[in-house]
Structure formats: structure tokens, C-alpha cells
Design an enzyme around this catalytic site. Structure first.
Site, PDB file in Angstrom:
ATOM      1  CG  ASP A  58      -7.783   5.285   5.912  1.00 30.65           C
ATOM      2  OD1 ASP A  58      -8.089   4.367   6.690  1.00 30.65           O
ATOM      3  OD2 ASP A  58      -6.717   5.919   5.987  1.00 30.65           O
ATOM      4  CE1 TYR A  64      -1.684   1.542   1.066  1.00 34.13           C
ATOM      5  CE2 TYR A  64       0.159   0.309   1.994  1.00 34.13           C
ATOM      6  CZ  TYR A  64      -1.190   0.598   1.959  1.00 34.13           C
ATOM      7  OH  TYR A  64      -2.055  -0.050   2.807  1.00 34.13           O
TER       8      TYR A  64
END
Length: 426
Positions: free
Chosen positions: A77, A148
Site C-alpha cells: 500500500d 513482513y
């Protein structure tokens, strides 16, 4: 005609060269971009800048908006960064089509993709390696897993409680209550999390900055940021670790309660796992890459030091003559500048989440529409896309939808062993 005129008059003939399926490993700082994926309404995306660089150095044709055979591993994003993002596409090779003796894939004889691209890319996007891949390789579907990391200020957070909650995320679960539902492309919300750890970002256990590391096979839209948000609520004592299994139990919680996901700027796509790939880079280009990051680190390190001194200077209220607030005004006085940097961290302000106030427990909040309700609400173009995806047989086990996935036999994923996972978690 001078040399400059002759140079401008020449055209590059792409058709003289072979094109090969190449995977690129690259990193970027996402704060200046509107996300990774190419968008029609803005050029300020990571892929927009990458494709522009590819065209500029003639690794793809000038009229290619998207490179031939393009695939990406994990879509990030706006504001999210990456260290080990991977994409694949067909790029121009050093091999001339007339050279029949140079058919083999020999990295040592190939173009220096790392050096060529880094010379024209913005400073916050950098290629670190490349590799030849099979024609049916997909950066998304051939990936064995993603790592992540979410960096945050520890403050007064209860790390033991966060770890207790995080442990319950490990395994194969339906994560629809930890994601933004994309009902057009995705109907299967089961994903596998291999491991979740919470530790200081530096070796010094007293470090103010900690990091949540998540390793999974694939992730739903906004899944990591939603998981981190719940872990923060647990760490701040606002929720019990028991919230996690309750949200994972779709029978008890069929729809996601309304809660705000964690901000994007702490999130980094740390690695995309392809155990069978060995990344190539020219030694000189890689050395320049390392020096570039060293210089960037020094510059970035100075910025918070300067801000810290500015903050300290502003708190020196002895030299400030505070005026009484105007009638009907807000604030005023020394109270507006009270508090240390550590106080701000512990209150969650630095992470963009202000604790306190008239807070309602997550499970008592209004819920979003369920998957079935969102499906029944689809109209117009979204309904048409859903029908088209269903007709084609959309594959739904990755980060987003791919209507053609079931019709293509992609290069298989390499199953991760425990030894591989330990190495990737380091």
C-alpha cells in the site's frame, strides 16, 4: 552534424536482441509513493518509476506500458516499504539474435541489470539482484512465502501479552476478520502463518524500537496491518489476548468489528521467499548499492537527531511568554509543550493511534458487512467483474485475485522446511 546530433538521430532496435524471463529483487522506501502497483491516475508509484526506468534504458520497448510477462510477488500500500520485493518480466538480453552460439543462459555474459537500472532509478528505489527464471515462473504464485516486519516504539506496551496473542495467529486460519474483504476476487480467506515474533529491533534489549516479524505463505489485503493493530491494543492493555482466537472463530464472529488498522509507515515487506533462486549482481554494482544505502542511512539518522533537538528547544519554556488563550480558544500555556518523546511513544501517538478517551471494546463495536452481505450488494461493474472471474475460475490463494490463474500451470512453489524458516526469521 556534430556528435550530439548523430546520437539524437539514432534509434535503438529492440528486435535485434533476445528477450529473457528475468526476476528482479528490489527495495524501496514507500513514503513518497502511492503504493507499489501501477495506477492510471498517478505516476507516483513504485512500478510507475520502475517501468519508466526500464523503458529509458531500453530493457523493454518504449511503447510497453507494462512489461511483457510481468508478475509481482506482494502488492504493498501507500507508505509501505520493501527490502526484498520481487517481480518478473521479459527483458532485453545482451544476446544478439544473430548470435546462434550464445543461446545458453550465462549470468556472467549477461547485462548488468543491477547497475543499469540503479543509475536511472530514484534514490529510494534500488535493484539488488536478478535471476533467469522459467517461462512459467510467477513472482506471485511461485513464491514459497513472504516475510513482513512492522517496526514500532515499545513505550509501555506489555510485550508478554502481545506475544501471547501473537502465538495464536500461528497456523492455518480464516483471517477474514483481520483483512479488508475483496469479494470480487477472493472467497477463500484461509491463510497459513508460519511464525510471529516480537523482539527489539536492535541487539540492545533496552531499545526503544521493537519489531513484529510475520512469516506466512500468503496474505489477504491489509492482513498484516490489521493483525498488528490488534496486537497493539493487547499491548496497551485495551484488549485481552483472548481477542485473537475470538476474531479467528468465524462461527462466533462472522463479521469484522470496526477497528482501525495500524499505520503503513512501520511496515516493510522484508523478503519474498524463493529458496531455489540464487540472485546475481555485478560485484562493482553491488558495492555501489551498499555505499548508497550507507549514505542514505547516515542522512536518515541525522533527521531524527535534528528533530529531537528542535523538540528539546521548544520545551525550553523559560524564553517563551505564553499569552492567555483567547475567549473560546483552545489550549494555551506550557501544557501544550509538556511531555517527553518517550511519553509520546507510550501514548501511541507516534504510531498514529491515540489511546484513551471513550473507547469501546472491539467486540462491542458495530460490525462490517459479512462476506455474503457484500456479495449480495455488488452492482454494476463490480458485479460484472465478479461474474467474469467466476466464469474463468479465479485462483484465490495469493495476495489478490488473478482471473487467469487456474488456466496456467505456474512453476511450483518450493515447500519451506523448518531449517529454511529459522534462517529467514534471523
Amino acid at each position: 552534424m556534430g556528435k550530439k546530433g548523430k546520437k539524437e538521430g539514432r534509434t535503438f532496435d529492440m528486435t535485434r536482441y533476445r528477450r529473457k524471463h528475468v526476476a528482479l529483487r528490489f527495495s524501496y522506501i514507500g513514503t513518497a509513493y502511492q503504493g507499489l502497483a501501477l495506477q492510471d491516475h498517478t505516476t507516483e508509484t513504485v512500478e510507475g518509476r520502475l517501468f519508466e526506468a526500464l523503458r529509458r534504458v531500453r530493457l523493454i520497448a518504449e511503447d510497453e506500458k507494462v512489461p511483457e510477462g510481468f508478475s509481482r510477488c506482494g502488492r504493498t500500500d501507500k507508505g509501505v516499504s520493501a527490502l526484498g520485493q520481487v517481480c518478473a518480466m521479459r527483458l532485453r538480453s545482451a544476446q544478439n539474435l544473430q548470435d546462434e552460439a550464445a543461446m545458453e543462459d550465462t549470468p556472467e555474459k549477461e547485462l548488468d541489470y543491477v547497475g543499469i537500472l540503479n543509475r536511472v532509478l530514484p534514490g529510494d528505489i534500488r535493484v539488488s539482484g536478478w535471476a533467469f527464471v522459467e517461462d512459467n515462473f510467477s513472482a506471485r504464485f511461485s513464491c514459497s512465502g513472504r516475510v513482513y516486519k512492522y517496526f514500532f516504539f515499545k513505550g509501555a506496551k506489555d510485550i508478554a501479552a502481545m506475544r501471547q496473542a501473537a502465538a495464536q495467529l500461528v497456523g492455518e486460519h480464516d483471517f477474514r476478520n483481520f483483512a479488508k474483504l475483496d469479494v470480487v476476487h477472493v472467497s477463500n480467506f484461509v491463510r497459513r502463518i508460519f511464525d510471529v515474533t516480537i523482539a527489539p529491533a536492535a541487539e540492545d534489549l533496552s531499545s526503544a524500537v521493537w519489531v513484529i516479524t510475520v512469516v506466512g505463505s500468503a496474505f489477504l489485503y491489509h492482513q498484516v496491518r490489521c493483525m498488528v493493530s490488534v496486537l497493539f491494543d493487547v499491548g496497551d492493555g485495551l484488549e485481552s489476548p483472548a481477542l485473537v482466537p475470538t476474531l479467528l472463530d468465524i462461527g462466533k464472529t462472522p463479521s469484522r468489528p470496526s477497528y482501525t488498522m495500524a499505520p503503513p509507515f512501520g511496515l516493510v515487506l522484508w523478503d519474498c521467499l524463493f529458496p531455489s533462486i540464487r540472485w546475481n549482481a555485478c560485484a562493482d554494482s553491488f558495492d555501489k548499492l551498499v555505499k548508497h544505502f550507507e549514505a542514505s542511512y547516515q542522512q536518515a539518522f541525522l533527521a531524527p537527531m535534528i528533530l529531537g533537538h528542535v523538540h528539546h528547544h521548544l520545551r525550553d519554556t523559560e524564553r517563551v511568554n505564553f499569552l492567555d488563550p483567547k475567549p473560546g480558544g483552545r489550549g494555551g500555556g506550557a501544557k501544550s509543550v509538556e511531555g517527553t518523546f518517550g511519553d509520546l511513544c507510550s501514548k501511541g501517538l507516534v504510531a498514529g493511534r491515540e489511546a484513551g478517551g471513550n473507547r469501546v471494546a472491539v467486540l462491542k463495536r458495530p460490525v462490517e458487512k459479512s462476506y455474503d452481505e457484500k456479495l449480495s450488494d455488488l452492482r454494476g461493474s463490480k458485479k460484472a467483474r465478479l461474474d467474469a472471474n467466476l466464469a474463468k475460475g479465479a485462483r484465490e490463494d495469493g495476495d489478490d485475485g488473478d482471473p487467469d490463474a487456474k488456466r496456467i500451470e505456474y512453476a511450483p512453489r518450493v515447500e519451506l522446511t523448518d531449517e529454511m524458516l529459522r534462517r529467514y526469521m534471523e
